[in-house]
Design an enzyme around this catalytic site. Structure first.
Site, short mmCIF file in Angstrom:
data_model
loop_
_atom_site.label_atom_id
_atom_site.label_comp_id
_atom_site.label_asym_id
_atom_site.label_seq_id
_atom_site.Cartn_x
_atom_site.Cartn_y
_atom_site.Cartn_z
N ALA A 1 0.83 -1.21 0.00
CA ALA A 1 0.00 0.00 0.00
C ALA A 1 0.87 1.26 0.00
CB ALA A 1 -0.94 -0.01 1.21
N ARG B 1 -11.89 -22.07 6.88
CA ARG B 1 -10.71 -21.86 7.72
C ARG B 1 -11.04 -21.70 9.20
NH1 ARG B 1 -7.08 -17.63 4.09
NH2 ARG B 1 -6.27 -19.18 2.65
N THR C 1 3.09 -7.95 2.43
CA THR C 1 2.79 -8.03 0.99
C THR C 1 3.67 -9.06 0.29
OG1 THR C 1 2.11 -5.71 0.98
CG2 THR C 1 2.68 -6.70 -1.16
P1 ADP Z 1 0.08 -3.49 3.34
O1 ADP Z 1 -0.20 -4.84 2.74
O2 ADP Z 1 -1.11 -2.84 3.88
O3 ADP Z 1 0.91 -2.65 2.43
P2 ADP Z 1 2.44 -4.52 4.67
O4 ADP Z 1 2.50 -5.37 5.85
O5 ADP Z 1 2.80 -5.11 3.36
O6 ADP Z 1 1.00 -3.84 4.63
O7 ADP Z 1 3.42 -3.26 4.85
C1 ADP Z 1 3.39 -2.44 5.99
C2 ADP Z 1 4.81 -1.90 6.22
O8 ADP Z 1 4.78 -0.91 7.26
C3 ADP Z 1 5.77 -2.98 6.69
O9 ADP Z 1 6.90 -2.99 5.85
C4 ADP Z 1 6.10 -2.57 8.12
O10 ADP Z 1 7.40 -2.92 8.52
C5 ADP Z 1 5.93 -1.07 8.06
N1 ADP Z 1 5.71 -0.44 9.39
C6 ADP Z 1 4.94 -0.90 10.39
N2 ADP Z 1 5.00 -0.08 11.45
C7 ADP Z 1 5.82 0.95 11.10
C8 ADP Z 1 6.29 2.12 11.79
N3 ADP Z 1 5.94 2.39 13.04
N4 ADP Z 1 7.14 2.95 11.12
C9 ADP Z 1 7.54 2.66 9.85
N5 ADP Z 1 7.13 1.58 9.17
C10 ADP Z 1 6.29 0.71 9.78
#
Ligand code: ADP
Length: 450
Positions: A15, A279, A43
């Site tokens: 995202a 599931r 992702t």
């Molecule tokens: P989505 O599928 O919604 O894009 P993801 O899990 O693929 O979600 O990506 C979310 C990203 O945000 C991850 O890479 C995670 O490490 C990062 N993230 C989570 N918390 C923080 C934070 N406090 N500061 C910076 N990045 C963060």
């Protein structure tokens, strides 16, 4: 240290990176903060594809589908508690999302059927590769080509609010230094909380102690940060568990292994369920067994017929026995019971009738070709469907339903799209459609207010 940009994005998952590309292409400058040392979050772990309807790849394959059917399937899958406006936006913009992905160099020309979808609409690379890996490398390259910086090991800790609008993010770097990122708009794309046991158990005491299929960074920071400044949260207790997760590697054993004929037995070597139930029900049935786990059992014939099983063997998570007795001995399961279980099952396959548990699909192959194989599995937390409340502009709403100025959110950090149950293929659809929207909307707002 302090920085200034039009837009700050929290999270370099699907995202966040999608939003970054769109915001940049709309003329805004962008900084992406990523707390881990890598991009891709959950992702990169996405196995299937993304759902979309009335698309060019569907048309070229002669698949007839409609936006309305996509909406209906998603609502039904989500037990009708999904936010209909978000689901409608998702479906209506899904075909454009496919065009956009093709345009940035992503192969989503393959279209396959998936659970809960009444038409084939899961789009993925033609060679059948898992979508996550491919998507994350395409997105990362597109950020590089545009000169968009991802600051790794930079953890957002707080949203900055001035005059009722979000104007930046506080963060800390790997050394613990405090950083301030001032911006005209902030996009929260920090993912879900499937790796934060304390947090998921607080909403769902019944899943305390479950392992997770999520990456370590899925700790719910974005949800907490937004809640702290007044954002409304929705459906927080809606958490999807996957019934068959290998417990030492957290590797998901695909539903399709049961789908081609594997069975589940408990530590006594006996079947206890129809293995093809949904599931949530299957998770509960496994947890009701002694030790709260099960073994997936299959034979050489299934191994010969499925690439995913070969990958499991390569990962070292499959126990092999040259005979059923040897497998039972290694697992410390009663060999006589196991032998009887397989004999009964093979007869059920031959008769096309599972008298014990009423299974009626995935019964095309008996289990009688040695060697025999087992994987120890139990349920794991897989996807957190709840999160920050947004509207179709991806604007974050407060608890009174008003827009919080300058704050946008997209992806697993948000709630409402999936309702009570996410369909496979809808997570990547979500991050693409709403990631694009967040990038465009935040850019428009930032350029008008900067
Ligand atoms: P989505 O599928 O919604 O894009 P993801 O899990 O693929 O979600 O990506 C979310 C990203 O945000 C991850 O890479 C995670 O490490 C990062 N993230 C989570 N918390 C923080 C934070 N406090 N500061 C910076 N990045 C963060």
């Amino acid at each position: 240290e302090s920085y200034k940009s039009d837009i700050v994005i929290i999270g370099a998952g699907g995202a966040g990176m999608t939003a970054a590309i769109e915001a940049k292409d709309a003329g805004a400058n962008v900084i992406v903060l990523e707390k881990m040392a890598y991009a891709g979050g959950n992702t990169v772990r996405a196995k299937g594809g993304l759902n979309a309807s009335e698309t060019k790849p569907q048309k070229s394959l002669g698949i007839e589908d409609s936006v309305q059917t996509f909406i209906d399937d998603t609502m039904k899958g989500g037990k009708e508690i999904n936010d209909l406006s978000l689901v409608t936006y998702l479906a209506q913009n899904s075909s454009a999302a496919i065009d956009w992905l093709l345009g940035i160099g992503m192969d989503v020309n393959g279209v396959v059927a998936a659970a809960g979808a009444s038409k084939p609409r899961m789009h993925r690379p033609v060679d059948g590769s898992s979508i996550g890996n491919v998507l994350v490398s395409v997105l990362t390259k597109n950020l590089e080509d545009r000169g968009i910086d991802i600051l790794y090991q930079t953890e957002a800790t707080e949203l900055i609010v001035e005059n009722n609008a979000v104007t930046g993010v506080k963060a800390k770097d790997a050394k613990g230094n405090e950083l301030t990122f001032n911006a005209d708009a902030v996009i929260v794309a920090a993912g879900g909380f499937g790796a934060n046991e304390e947090m998921y158990a607080s909403y769902r005491p019944d899943i305390k102690g479950f392992i997770t299929t999520n990456h370590a960074g899925a700790t719910g920071d974005g949800i907490r940060m937004s809640e702290k400044i007044g954002a409304a949260l929705v459906d927080m207790e809606q958490i999807q568990t996957h019934p068959t997760v290998e417990q030492t590697t957290n590797e998901v054993i695909s539903d399709s292994v049961r789908g081609i004929g594997a069975i589940l037995v408990n530590e006594k070597g006996v079947r206890f369920t129809n293995e093809m139930l949904t599931r949530d029900v299957l998770s509960a049935n496994i947890l009701a067994q002694p030790g709260k786990y099960a073994y997936i059992i299959f034979d050489q014939n299934l191994r010969n017929n499925m690439k995913a099983i070969e990958e499991m063997v390569e990962k070292g998570i499959v126990t092999e026995g040259k005979t059923l007795e040897e497998l039972s001995a290694t697992l410390k399961v009663d060999a006589a019971a196991m032998t009887k279980t397989l004999a009964t099952w093979n007869k059920a396959v031959a008769d096309k009738k599972d008298a014990e548990f009423g299974r009626d699909t995935g019964m095309d192959a008996s289990l009688e070709m040695a060697p025999y194989y087992a994987v120890k599995v139990a349920p794991g937390v897989h996807h957190t469907m709840g999160g920050i409340k947004i509207n179709t502009n991806t604007e974050v709403l407060d608890t009174k339903g008003a827009v919080i100025k300058g704050l946008y959110a997209a992806g697993e950090v948000t709630g409402g799209v999936h309702g009570a149950n996410r369909l496979g293929g809808n997570a990547v659809a979500d991050i693409t459609v709403f990631g694009r929207q967040a990038g465009k909307q935040a850019a428009q707002f930032a350029l008008a207010n900067g």
